[in-house]
Scaffold this motif. Structure first.
Motif, PDB file in Angstrom:
ATOM      1  N   LYS A 103       0.823  -1.213   0.000  1.00  0.00           N
ATOM      2  CA  LYS A 103       0.000   0.000   0.000  1.00  0.00           C
ATOM      3  C   LYS A 103       0.858   1.263   0.000  1.00  0.00           C
ATOM      4  N   GLN A 104       2.099   1.128   0.443  1.00  0.00           N
ATOM      5  CA  GLN A 104       3.022   2.265   0.421  1.00  0.00           C
ATOM      6  C   GLN A 104       3.361   2.676  -1.006  1.00  0.00           C
ATOM      7  N   TYR A 105       3.168   1.752  -1.950  1.00  0.00           N
ATOM      8  CA  TYR A 105       3.590   1.985  -3.326  1.00  0.00           C
ATOM      9  C   TYR A 105       2.427   2.076  -4.312  1.00  0.00           C
ATOM     10  N   ASN A 106       1.225   2.369  -3.823  1.00  0.00           N
ATOM     11  CA  ASN A 106       0.070   2.436  -4.725  1.00  0.00           C
ATOM     12  C   ASN A 106       0.274   3.457  -5.837  1.00  0.00           C
ATOM     13  N   GLU A 107       0.803   4.630  -5.489  1.00  0.00           N
ATOM     14  CA  GLU A 107       1.039   5.661  -6.504  1.00  0.00           C
ATOM     15  C   GLU A 107       2.121   5.215  -7.487  1.00  0.00           C
ATOM     16  N   GLY A 162       0.304  -1.705 -24.708  1.00  0.00           N
ATOM     17  CA  GLY A 162      -1.025  -2.269 -24.885  1.00  0.00           C
ATOM     18  C   GLY A 162      -1.337  -3.358 -23.866  1.00  0.00           C
ATOM     19  N   GLU A 163      -1.972  -4.441 -24.339  1.00  0.00           N
ATOM     20  CA  GLU A 163      -2.372  -5.537 -23.457  1.00  0.00           C
ATOM     21  C   GLU A 163      -1.180  -6.174 -22.749  1.00  0.00           C
ATOM     22  N   GLN A 164      -0.035  -6.164 -23.406  1.00  0.00           N
ATOM     23  CA  GLN A 164       1.159  -6.746 -22.793  1.00  0.00           C
ATOM     24  C   GLN A 164       1.567  -5.962 -21.550  1.00  0.00           C
ATOM     25  N   GLY A 165       1.470  -4.641 -21.631  1.00  0.00           N
ATOM     26  CA  GLY A 165       1.794  -3.809 -20.481  1.00  0.00           C
ATOM     27  C   GLY A 165       0.812  -4.021 -19.340  1.00  0.00           C
ATOM     28  N   ILE A 166      -0.469  -4.171 -19.672  1.00  0.00           N
ATOM     29  CA  ILE A 166      -1.477  -4.436 -18.647  1.00  0.00           C
ATOM     30  C   ILE A 166      -1.199  -5.770 -17.967  1.00  0.00           C
ATOM     31  N   SER A 167      -0.905  -6.802 -18.758  1.00  0.00           N
ATOM     32  CA  SER A 167      -0.617  -8.125 -18.199  1.00  0.00           C
ATOM     33  C   SER A 167       0.619  -8.092 -17.315  1.00  0.00           C
ATOM     34  N   LEU A 168       1.629  -7.343 -17.758  1.00  0.00           N
ATOM     35  CA  LEU A 168       2.857  -7.245 -16.978  1.00  0.00           C
ATOM     36  C   LEU A 168       2.589  -6.620 -15.619  1.00  0.00           C
ATOM     37  N   MET A 169       1.849  -5.522 -15.601  1.00  0.00           N
ATOM     38  CA  MET A 169       1.590  -4.848 -14.329  1.00  0.00           C
ATOM     39  C   MET A 169       0.638  -5.652 -13.444  1.00  0.00           C
ATOM     40  N   ASP A 170      -0.312  -6.360 -14.060  1.00  0.00           N
ATOM     41  CA  ASP A 170      -1.176  -7.240 -13.264  1.00  0.00           C
ATOM     42  C   ASP A 170      -0.328  -8.309 -12.583  1.00  0.00           C
ATOM     43  N   TYR A 171       0.600  -8.885 -13.344  1.00  0.00           N
ATOM     44  CA  TYR A 171       1.469  -9.931 -12.797  1.00  0.00           C
ATOM     45  C   TYR A 171       2.352  -9.376 -11.681  1.00  0.00           C
ATOM     46  N   LYS A 172       2.964  -8.220 -11.939  1.00  0.00           N
ATOM     47  CA  LYS A 172       3.865  -7.636 -10.952  1.00  0.00           C
ATOM     48  C   LYS A 172       3.121  -7.244  -9.673  1.00  0.00           C
ATOM     49  N   THR A 173       1.955  -6.641  -9.831  1.00  0.00           N
ATOM     50  CA  THR A 173       1.187  -6.237  -8.657  1.00  0.00           C
ATOM     51  C   THR A 173       0.814  -7.451  -7.809  1.00  0.00           C
ATOM     52  N   ASN A 174       0.371  -8.512  -8.469  1.00  0.00           N
ATOM     53  CA  ASN A 174       0.041  -9.738  -7.741  1.00  0.00           C
ATOM     54  C   ASN A 174       1.281 -10.327  -7.072  1.00  0.00           C
ATOM     55  N   TYR A 175       2.416 -10.262  -7.763  1.00  0.00           N
ATOM     56  CA  TYR A 175       3.669 -10.771  -7.197  1.00  0.00           C
ATOM     57  C   TYR A 175       4.039  -9.998  -5.936  1.00  0.00           C
ATOM     58  N   PHE A 176       3.951  -8.676  -6.000  1.00  0.00           N
ATOM     59  CA  PHE A 176       4.284  -7.857  -4.834  1.00  0.00           C
ATOM     60  C   PHE A 176       3.342  -8.151  -3.666  1.00  0.00           C
ATOM     61  N   GLU A 177       2.059  -8.340  -3.978  1.00  0.00           N
ATOM     62  CA  GLU A 177       1.067  -8.541  -2.921  1.00  0.00           C
ATOM     63  C   GLU A 177       1.100  -9.948  -2.336  1.00  0.00           C
ATOM     64  N   GLU A 178       1.301 -10.947  -3.187  1.00  0.00           N
ATOM     65  CA  GLU A 178       1.138 -12.331  -2.751  1.00  0.00           C
ATOM     66  C   GLU A 178       2.449 -13.087  -2.518  1.00  0.00           C
ATOM     67  N   SER A 179       3.507 -12.731  -3.229  1.00  0.00           N
ATOM     68  CA  SER A 179       4.729 -13.537  -3.173  1.00  0.00           C
ATOM     69  C   SER A 179       5.839 -12.922  -2.324  1.00  0.00           C
ATOM     70  N   CYS A 180       5.781 -11.620  -2.092  1.00  0.00           N
ATOM     71  CA  CYS A 180       6.833 -10.964  -1.306  1.00  0.00           C
ATOM     72  C   CYS A 180       6.484 -10.991   0.183  1.00  0.00           C
ATOM     73  N   TYR A 181       7.514 -10.930   1.011  1.00  0.00           N
ATOM     74  CA  TYR A 181       7.335 -10.902   2.456  1.00  0.00           C
ATOM     75  C   TYR A 181       7.464  -9.447   2.904  1.00  0.00           C
ATOM     76  N   HIS A 182       6.413  -8.916   3.509  1.00  0.00           N
ATOM     77  CA  HIS A 182       6.337  -7.491   3.790  1.00  0.00           C
ATOM     78  C   HIS A 182       6.823  -7.168   5.198  1.00  0.00           C
ATOM     79  N   VAL A 183       7.786  -6.259   5.276  1.00  0.00           N
ATOM     80  CA  VAL A 183       8.319  -5.811   6.565  1.00  0.00           C
ATOM     81  C   VAL A 183       8.458  -4.291   6.521  1.00  0.00           C
ATOM     82  N   THR A 184       8.396  -3.659   7.671  1.00  0.00           N
ATOM     83  CA  THR A 184       8.507  -2.197   7.719  1.00  0.00           C
ATOM     84  C   THR A 184       9.962  -1.737   7.714  1.00  0.00           C
TER      85      THR A 184
END
Length: 286
Positions: free
Chosen positions: A115-119, A132-154
């Motif tokens: 959430k610190q990086y929404n902007e 185009g669609e490739q850019g959308i797919s890339l950002m969808d993948y990256k956003t999901n990766y950041f949210e689901e696969s990374c370990y979040h610490v302050t």
């Protein structure tokens, strides 16, 4: 024997797409011919293993841009990792510019709460509209990766000091502004790190001795009388091109990479790696 080293993103696999079947077929044909195929990538080990599982390929892999090596049937080994002291110096520089970054360790990928990086994510998404669609797919993948696969610490440095069993492989950052990319390169320039472009809107920060080139040289020490080939498309592939016998750029590579290569093949999307292997390596051995 031939040993073929290949980058993954933009070379062996196109962004957000399945691996071209000709690439899979070529690797399998090489292995039947007793040649070797080795992935050489900036990806972490988990993402390399996902690719191998999805494509059915069992290959050695140099990952994290040379900091890690995973041979088939063996445990991963690591060398030339970043120190916590180096991390303590460079992370405040990145934080001061409000740039999205994540730290690859031998156990997980660390980052601040997403959430610190929404902007940042929205700016990145807008900067990739040209794809185009490739850019959308890339950002969808990256956003999901950041949210689901990374370990979040302050506090990443504090976490690593509390967990000394972790080795620090690299720092990766994504930023929409090319001006900020150049600014960071200047601010981070030192004898303790190397900074380079590895992916769309991405910079990587590694130990100066952690490169695809040095990792390949170490790998080749176990072999004699071989011809080495390297396939790549981006800046982080230049050290690989400098040490292999034959450097091959895919058509979608940067101009610098093309100028530094011995040969060029068709694009990643068209299966350039597999096409070159069939027409210029395996065909000559028959």
């Amino acid at each position: 024997m031939n040993i073929i080293f290949s980058d993954i993103d933009g070379t062996f696999q196109d962004l957000g797409a399945d691996v071209a079947q000709i690439n899979i077929d070529a690797v399998e044909a090489l292995q039947k011919n007793q040649d070797k195929f080795v992935f050489v990538t900036g990806r972490g080990l988990e993402m390399v293993e996902e690719l191998q599982e999805g494509s059915g390929l069992a290959c050695d892999a140099i990952f994290a841009n040379g900091a890690g090596l995973k041979k088939v049937g063996q445990v991963a080994t690591y060398q030339n990792c970043l120190s916590i002291d180096t991390l303590e110096r460079i992370l405040p520089i990145i934080d001061a510019e409000n740039i999205l970054y994540f730290v690859h360790t031998t156990h997980e990928v660390l980052m601040h709460p997403v959430k610190q990086y929404n902007e940042n994510l929205q700016n990145l998404r807008e900067s990739l509209t040209y794809m185009g669609e490739q850019g959308i797919s890339l950002m969808d993948y990256k956003t999901n990766y950041f949210e689901e696969s990374c370990y979040h610490v302050t506090d990443i440095v504090a976490f690593l000091r509390e967990h000394p069993d972790r080795d620090i492989l690299k720092v990766e950052l994504m930023e929409a502004s090319d001006t900020k990319h150049q600014l960071l390169r200047e601010k981070l320039k030192s004898s303790s790190v190397t900074v380079f472009t590895s992916f769309v809107k991405t910079l990587e920060i590694v130990h100066p001795l952690s490169s695809k080139g040095s990792a390949i040289q170490n790998y080749l020490k176990d072999y004699t009388d071989v011809t080495s080939f390297g396939f790549g498309d981006g800046e982080n592939d230049l050290p690989m091109f400098e040490v292999v016998d034959v450097a091959v750029a895919v058509e979608n590579a940067t101009e610098h990479i093309k100028q530094s290569s011995h040969h060029q093949t068709v694009s990643c999307q068209e299966g350039g790696v597999g096409k070159f292997i069939f027409e210029n390596i395996l065909l000559h051995e028959q």
